[in-house]
Structure formats: structure tokens, C-alpha cells
Design a protein around this motif. Structure first.
Motif, mmCIF file in Angstrom:
data_model
loop_
_atom_site.group_PDB
_atom_site.id
_atom_site.type_symbol
_atom_site.label_atom_id
_atom_site.label_comp_id
_atom_site.label_asym_id
_atom_site.label_seq_id
_atom_site.Cartn_x
_atom_site.Cartn_y
_atom_site.Cartn_z
ATOM 1 N N LEU A 1 0.806 -1.220 0.000
ATOM 2 C CA LEU A 1 0.000 0.000 0.000
ATOM 3 C C LEU A 1 0.837 1.267 0.000
ATOM 4 C CD1 LEU A 1 -2.795 -0.950 2.566
ATOM 5 C CD2 LEU A 1 -3.033 -0.747 0.093
ATOM 6 N N ALA A 2 2.073 1.175 0.479
ATOM 7 C CA ALA A 2 2.881 2.379 0.680
ATOM 8 C C ALA A 2 3.080 3.168 -0.603
ATOM 9 C CB ALA A 2 4.231 1.993 1.284
ATOM 10 N N GLY A 3 3.336 2.453 -1.707
ATOM 11 C CA GLY A 3 3.572 3.154 -2.968
ATOM 12 C C GLY A 3 2.358 3.939 -3.420
ATOM 13 N N TYR A 4 1.190 3.322 -3.302
ATOM 14 C CA TYR A 4 -0.034 4.002 -3.731
ATOM 15 C C TYR A 4 -0.366 5.171 -2.818
ATOM 16 C CZ TYR A 4 -0.823 -0.088 -6.701
ATOM 17 O OH TYR A 4 -0.700 -1.071 -7.648
ATOM 18 N N VAL A 5 -0.272 4.938 -1.522
ATOM 19 C CA VAL A 5 -0.575 6.008 -0.570
ATOM 20 C C VAL A 5 0.402 7.166 -0.735
ATOM 21 C CG1 VAL A 5 -0.707 6.610 1.877
ATOM 22 C CG2 VAL A 5 -1.632 4.439 1.090
ATOM 23 N N GLY A 6 1.675 6.838 -0.935
ATOM 24 C CA GLY A 6 2.664 7.887 -1.144
ATOM 25 C C GLY A 6 2.371 8.709 -2.383
ATOM 26 N N SER A 7 1.919 8.029 -3.445
ATOM 27 C CA SER A 7 1.591 8.742 -4.678
ATOM 28 C C SER A 7 0.387 9.657 -4.479
ATOM 29 C CB SER A 7 1.307 7.734 -5.796
ATOM 30 O OG SER A 7 0.944 8.398 -6.987
ATOM 31 N N VAL A 8 -0.608 9.170 -3.734
ATOM 32 C CA VAL A 8 -1.787 9.989 -3.474
ATOM 33 C C VAL A 8 -1.413 11.218 -2.652
ATOM 34 C CG1 VAL A 8 -3.970 10.066 -2.193
ATOM 35 C CG2 VAL A 8 -3.436 8.096 -3.649
ATOM 36 N N LEU A 9 -0.598 11.027 -1.624
ATOM 37 C CA LEU A 9 -0.230 12.146 -0.756
ATOM 38 C C LEU A 9 0.663 13.158 -1.462
ATOM 39 C CD1 LEU A 9 0.437 10.252 2.602
ATOM 40 C CD2 LEU A 9 -1.568 11.622 1.976
ATOM 41 N N SER A 10 1.321 12.736 -2.529
ATOM 42 C CA SER A 10 2.205 13.664 -3.249
ATOM 43 C C SER A 10 1.430 14.629 -4.136
ATOM 44 C CB SER A 10 3.206 12.877 -4.097
ATOM 45 O OG SER A 10 2.554 12.201 -5.166
ATOM 46 N N ARG A 11 0.146 14.374 -4.317
ATOM 47 C CA ARG A 11 -0.669 15.243 -5.173
ATOM 48 C C ARG A 11 -1.135 16.478 -4.392
ATOM 49 N NH1 ARG A 11 -2.161 12.448 -9.709
ATOM 50 N NH2 ARG A 11 -1.726 10.193 -9.642
ATOM 51 N N SER A 12 -1.491 17.472 -5.134
ATOM 52 C CA SER A 12 -1.968 18.702 -4.505
ATOM 53 C C SER A 12 -3.483 18.742 -4.395
ATOM 54 C CB SER A 12 -1.482 19.933 -5.292
ATOM 55 O OG SER A 12 -1.915 19.855 -6.644
ATOM 56 N N THR A 13 -4.157 17.941 -5.233
ATOM 57 C CA THR A 13 -5.621 17.918 -5.212
ATOM 58 C C THR A 13 -6.110 16.465 -5.338
ATOM 59 O OG1 THR A 13 -5.740 18.199 -7.620
ATOM 60 C CG2 THR A 13 -5.811 20.203 -6.272
ATOM 61 N N ASP B 21 -8.422 6.373 -8.898
ATOM 62 C CA ASP B 21 -7.944 5.166 -9.584
ATOM 63 C C ASP B 21 -6.846 4.467 -8.779
ATOM 64 O OD1 ASP B 21 -9.688 5.606 -11.652
ATOM 65 O OD2 ASP B 21 -8.204 6.559 -12.970
ATOM 66 N N GLU B 22 -5.956 5.261 -8.207
ATOM 67 C CA GLU B 22 -4.861 4.674 -7.426
ATOM 68 C C GLU B 22 -5.375 4.013 -6.154
ATOM 69 O OE1 GLU B 22 -0.713 6.894 -8.413
ATOM 70 O OE2 GLU B 22 -2.083 7.974 -7.089
ATOM 71 N N LEU B 23 -6.356 4.654 -5.506
ATOM 72 C CA LEU B 23 -6.932 4.052 -4.307
ATOM 73 C C LEU B 23 -7.640 2.734 -4.650
ATOM 74 C CD1 LEU B 23 -8.430 7.080 -2.333
ATOM 75 C CD2 LEU B 23 -6.349 5.788 -1.834
ATOM 76 N N GLU B 24 -8.361 2.733 -5.767
ATOM 77 C CA GLU B 24 -9.048 1.512 -6.175
ATOM 78 C C GLU B 24 -8.061 0.389 -6.470
ATOM 79 O OE1 GLU B 24 -12.346 0.007 -9.477
ATOM 80 O OE2 GLU B 24 -11.396 1.976 -9.686
ATOM 81 N N GLU B 25 -7.004 0.692 -7.197
ATOM 82 C CA GLU B 25 -6.012 -0.331 -7.526
ATOM 83 C C GLU B 25 -5.325 -0.852 -6.265
ATOM 84 O OE1 GLU B 25 -1.992 -0.960 -10.278
ATOM 85 O OE2 GLU B 25 -3.162 0.889 -10.440
ATOM 86 N N ALA B 26 -5.036 0.041 -5.341
ATOM 87 C CA ALA B 26 -4.378 -0.372 -4.102
ATOM 88 C C ALA B 26 -5.247 -1.352 -3.324
ATOM 89 C CB ALA B 26 -4.061 0.857 -3.247
ATOM 90 N N LEU B 27 -6.541 -1.057 -3.197
ATOM 91 C CA LEU B 27 -7.435 -1.911 -2.424
ATOM 92 C C LEU B 27 -7.658 -3.261 -3.106
ATOM 93 C CD1 LEU B 27 -10.052 0.780 -1.324
ATOM 94 C CD2 LEU B 27 -8.314 -0.313 0.104
#
Length: 377
Positions: free
Chosen positions: A94-106, A113-119
Motif C-alpha cells: 500500500l505504501a507506494g499508492y498512498v505515497g503517490s496519493v499524498l504527493s498530489r496537490s488535489t 484510480d490509485e486508491l481503487e487499484e491499491a485496495l
């Protein structure tokens, strides 16, 4: 008295015996013709103890050894494993997906899509993932969530709420033998789980008896016998290929006669067909309900590393024997920790115990909050 004290006692007896015997041997040597005794001046003076003195010295040594044993600090209690320390594989996924989500500004479409793929990759399952994200989208609109950090926090909160509404305690009713049936396919850790649960229940002050209800696999009875010796609990087993229900009922009757609290029963995990297996389990359940027995738990043991296959197994067993709880083994060895959420949300069967390692202490109660935090920390 432990081995250290015994060694000290043996040493003391040997010293006292030598003190009594050595002077006699020297006298015998000096009395033999042709053998010249060594000069007395060359030997240090020897104190010959009377039997009373020897007994007093031995008693003193024994008392000193017992004092040393009593003063030894007690062994520290076993440390309960933490979910965070044991769920590294699932967290890494999960770390890679969560890290990618947190790196976004919005929060945009790619975020969802990233959250769905992670789950889905964590084996939460498509149906559970879809329902979870739909609820999360509604919450984002209702609460005005705009930052990725707030979104991840809301996801964690929703996961905890999805896992929370369940009674995770192992049910025990005083007044007679309680029967806990352990079901599941072969190789998931049923027998080992029974041994660990037996140890835990004994630690809580309950007496247990084990029933080798898997009569179709000789190795199962042998393995359960090893656990019975390890936890010092009686075992009831039958002939290979015999009637499993008779074995379990025999254990129930023995428990009632001896005042034993719990019957922990193993069951078969594979017969010639799935229909035969489920019919056999249903029969064992019916037999176990006969007085003086009463079934208060039917625990389905699932190997977490099997992912969605575990969900399929849960459906099949739940239809046959009214499963009351899940024992999820090998959770520390898989990245598919989302199966916990899939089982509970789709089947509403609570996860009661999880395996976080090999030792007896590594089978622990499932804590939803600690589990979710361990996945995201």
C-alpha cells in the motif's frame, strides 16, 4: 527445584563422600606389604567428618542452593506481537499508492484510480472496494474534503468502521462442556490453531480436552497428539477412517465426566467431494449439540496468503456449519491483508483471531484499529 540446584546437591554429596572415603583408602594402601606410604608431611591435614557433620554440611549446601533458586528473577512474560511489526508485506504494497496519493496537490480522477487499484491488489475484493469508495466519495462531498491527506485519513476511518461492528470475543457459557469446532481446508493451520487456543484458554484458567475429529488423515491426529502433550491436555482420537462424530461426542462425554470446560475439536478438511465434506461437518455439528455438549463456537480457519480463495472457502463452510468466527492465519506472511475486510463486509462473519507468527503468543485477538493503522503507517 530446578536442574541447577540438583547439580549443586550432587556435587555436595560427592565432596562429602570423598572426605569420608579418602582417609580409609590411604590407610588400606599403607597397610599393604611392599607398598610404602607417602610421607605424611607431604600431605595437607585431612579433616575426617562424622556422619552427623557430613549430613549437616549437605543440608547447608541444599539450603544454599534452594536460596539461589528462590532469588532467581522470574522469566519475563511473553511480549504480545504488534500488528505494525508483523504486517510489513501488506504495508509495503500500500505504501507506494498512498505515497503517490499524498504527493498530489488535489483530489482528481487519478487519485481515485490509485486508491481503487491499491485496495484490489490488497485483496479487499472488487465488490467491497466499490462499496467502500462510493461511500468515501459521498463523504468527500458532504464534508468538503479537498486535500489528499484528509482523503487518506477518511479512508482509514471508513476501514475501521467497516471492521468494527462485530463481537470478537470467544463465546463461553459456564455450566457444562462448551464445544468449539475448528473447520477449514487442509493446510491452513487448523491443528496448530487448536493447540495455541488450548494454551491460551488454559492460561485463562479453563480446562480443555482435544478431539481428533479429522479421522481421514492420519497425520492430523499425530500432529494434534503432539500439541496435546505440549499443552498437557487430554486427547481423544479414534481409528483411522472412523466416525468423526463419534470421536467428538466421546470427548464431550469425557469432558462432562471430568468437569472439563472446553472441547476443542479438529475436523476433516478434505473428503472425496465437497458435498461429502460439508455433509460430514453438518453431522459433527448436530452430534456435538447433543447433551451434555453445546456448540458455542464454530471457527473457520483461513490461510491469509490464499487471498480471495479464502473468501470462497468462507462462503462454502458458512453454508454448511453456521460459522461464528474466523481465525486468519499467516497474516504476517502476505501482502493480501485486505482479505480481512472482504470476509467481514461480504459475509458479516467477525474475525476473532489472527496469526502473526509461529509461536503460541503470536495468535492474537483481531484489533481493527491497530490493523488499519499498521497498513498505513
Amino acid at each position: 527445584m530446578d536442574a541447577f540446584a540438583i547439580i549443586i546437591i550432587v556435587f555436595a554429596v560427592a565432596v562429602v563422600g570423598f572426605a569420608l572415603v579418602a582417609p580409609l583408602r590411604r590407610r588400606r594402601t599403607a597397610a599393604r606389604p611392599g607398598i610404602e606410604a607417602p610421607p605424611e608431611a607431604a600431605r595437607p591435614p585431612t579433616t575426617v567428618l562424622t556422619p552427623e557433620q557430613a549430613a549437616a554440611e549437605a543440608e547447608a549446601v541444599i539450603e544454599e542452593a534452594e536460596a539461589i533458586v528462590e532469588e532467581a528473577p522470574p522469566a519475563p512474560p511473553p511480549v504480545k506481537p504488534r500488528f505494525r511489526d508483523r504486517l510489513g508485506k501488506a504495508r509495503s504494497l500500500l505504501a507506494g499508492y498512498v505515497g503517490s496519493v499524498l504527493s498530489r496537490s488535489t483530489i482528481d480522477d487519478e487519485t481515485w484510480d490509485e486508491l481503487e487499484e491499491a485496495l484490489v491488489r490488497a485483496d479487499v475484493g472488487v465488490a467491497a472496494t466499490t462499496a467502500l469508495l462510493e461511500d468515501l466519495r459521498g463523504r468527500v462531498k458532504a464534508e468538503g474534503i479537498t486535500s489528499p491527506q484528509e482523503l487518506v485519513d477518511a479512508l482509514k476511518d471508513d476501514l475501521k468502521k467497516s471492521l468494527a461492528p462485530a463481537d470478537r470475543g470467544l463465546r463461553y457459557e459456564p455450566g457444562g462442556p462448551n464445544v468449539w469446532l475448528f473447520v477449514g481446508v487442509n493446510g491452513v493451520g487448523k491443528t496448530t490453531s487448536i493447540g495455541k487456543v488450548a494454551h491460551q484458554q488454559q492460561a485463562e484458567g479453563r480446562s480443555v480436552i482435544l478431539a481428533a475429529g479429522d479421522t481421514f488423515r492420519a497425520a492430523a491426529a499425530e500432529q494434534l497428539d503432539l500439541w496435546a502433550h505440549r499443552v498437557e491436555a487430554p486427547l481423544v482420537r479414534g481409528a483411522e477412517g472412523g466416525d468423526p462424530g463419534a470421536v467428538v461426542f466421546d470427548a464431550i462425554e469425557r469432558a462432562a465426566a471430568r468437569g472439563i470446560d472446553l472441547v476443542l475439536a479438529d475436523t476433516a478438511g478434505r473428503l472425496h467431494t465437497k458435498t461429502n465434506l460439508m455433509e460430514e461437518l453438518s453431522k459433527i455439528r448436530r452430534v456435538s449439540e447433543r447433551p451434555p455438549g453445546r456448540v458455542t463456537e464454530v471457527l473457520l480457519v483461513i490461510d491469509a496468503t490464499t487471498g480471495q480463495n479464502g473468501l470462497v472457502q468462507a462462503r462454502q463452510f458458512a453454508e454448511a456449519v453456521d460459522v461464528t468466527g474466523i481465525v486468519l492465519t499467516k497474516l504476517d506472511g502476505t501482502a493480501k491483508g485486505g482479505i480481512a475486510l472482504a470476509i467481514q463486509t461480504e459475509l458479516t462473519i467477525p474475525i476473532k483471531l489472527v496469526g502473526l507468527g509461529e509461536t503460541v503468543e503470536d495468535l492474537v485477538e483481531f484489533d481493527p484499529d491497530e490493523f488499519v493503522e499498521a497498513l498505513f503507517e
